[in-house]
Design an enzyme around this catalytic site. Structure first.
Site: not given
Length: 296
Positions: A154-156, A158
């Site tokens: 999810f960080y990637s 975003s």
């Protein structure tokens, strides 16, 4: 202050790249609008400089009204904004199956929608408020905006989303506006990031297994536990953030900056491997796109 000193608006200045960039810009004689969710964190830092050089403002980038207010206050105090360093953000770590939806959405509201809101207001401000017209928008993205790692789905995502938005925005700009945009894709740097990482509980299917997600989680646990212990981060090969910030400052002065700046040997290496893999797959399967036109 010199009439030629530039005005920076920096988001997420409580620590890390935001704080280091503010410190360097001030040392260069520039003026800084330092924004963060808890302004009191910078009380001691701000006290080292005259009020004519630094303005500390509350800004939660997930709240659009606060974004507009921060830009308005910056203009009221300094008259213009020359550089916006879009830095606020944090990471949620956990398996793609295991991160709760509400946790991922909250991060997206900062990393993506918050960055988008700041970008939109920056471009509008550069075009409609600055005299002469123009300005620099620098996105603090991440190498994972192009190359992903296990437990960072999810960080990637975003950062991938921010990369797509930034590239599109740059293509849409009228060159006569004199607005330059660069996305900085950082690798691993030594910062006080322990408070900017949220570890989700492990998904039962991956717990204790011999898989990349479990190995990465174990590594992240050690890293977050290390917190501000610089030596622990150095052992993992992380680079010097203060040196990276000097490159970001240098970037802000370029007349023809790149759309993307890969910052760190690790991210340069990872992106080159990514390009090689993508090229290999494109070459191997390009013929699958032959004869897909309508028959006449």
């Amino acid at each position: 202050m010199s009439s030629s000193s530039r005005v920076w608006l920096i988001t997420g200045t409580s620590s890390g790249f935001g704080l280091e960039t503010a410190r360097l810009a001030l040392a260069k004689g520039d003026r800084v609008v330092a924004t963060l969710r808890r302004p009191e964190v910078l009380n001691d830092f701000a006290a080292q400089y005259p009020a004519s050089q630094i303005l500390v403002l509350r800004l939660d980038v997930s709240k659009p009204g606060e974004i507009k207010e921060a830009f308005a206050q910056a203009k009221a105090v300094f008259g213009r904004i020359d550089v916006v360093f879009n830095n606020a953000g944090y990471a949620v770590v956990g398996e793609a199956e295991g991160v709760p939806a509400e946790t991922a959405r909250a991060m997206f509201n900062v990393n993506y929608w918050g960055a988008v809101g700041v970008s939109q207001e920056a471009v509008r401000f550069f075009r409609e408020e600055n005299v002469p017209q123009g300005g620099r928008l620098i996105q603090n993205s991440a190498g994972m905006g192009l190359v992903t790692l296990p437990t960072f789905a999810f960080y990637s995502s975003s950062k991938h989303a921010l990369e797509g938005f930034t590239e599109t925005l740059e293509k849409e700009l009228d060159p006569t506006w004199n607005i330059k945009i660069t996305s900085v894709l950082c690798g691993g740097f030594v910062t006080d990031f322990s408070g900017s990482v949220q570890l989700s509980p492990p998904h039962p299917a991956y717990k204790g297994g011999a898989n990349a997600a479990t190995a990465m989680r174990e590594g992240m646990l050690k890293l977050v536990d290390a917190g501000t212990r610089v030596e622990e981060q150095k052992k993992l090969g992380f680079s010097d953030a203060s040196k990276a910030v000097k490159k970001i400052y240098e970037l802000s002065e370029l007349t023809s900056p790149p759309l993307r700046l890969l910052l760190g040997k690790d991210v340069n290496r990872g992106v080159r491997q990514y390009i090689a893999q993508l090229t290999k797959e494109a070459d191997a399967y390009e013929s699958w796109s032959d004869n897909l036109e309508y028959d006449h």
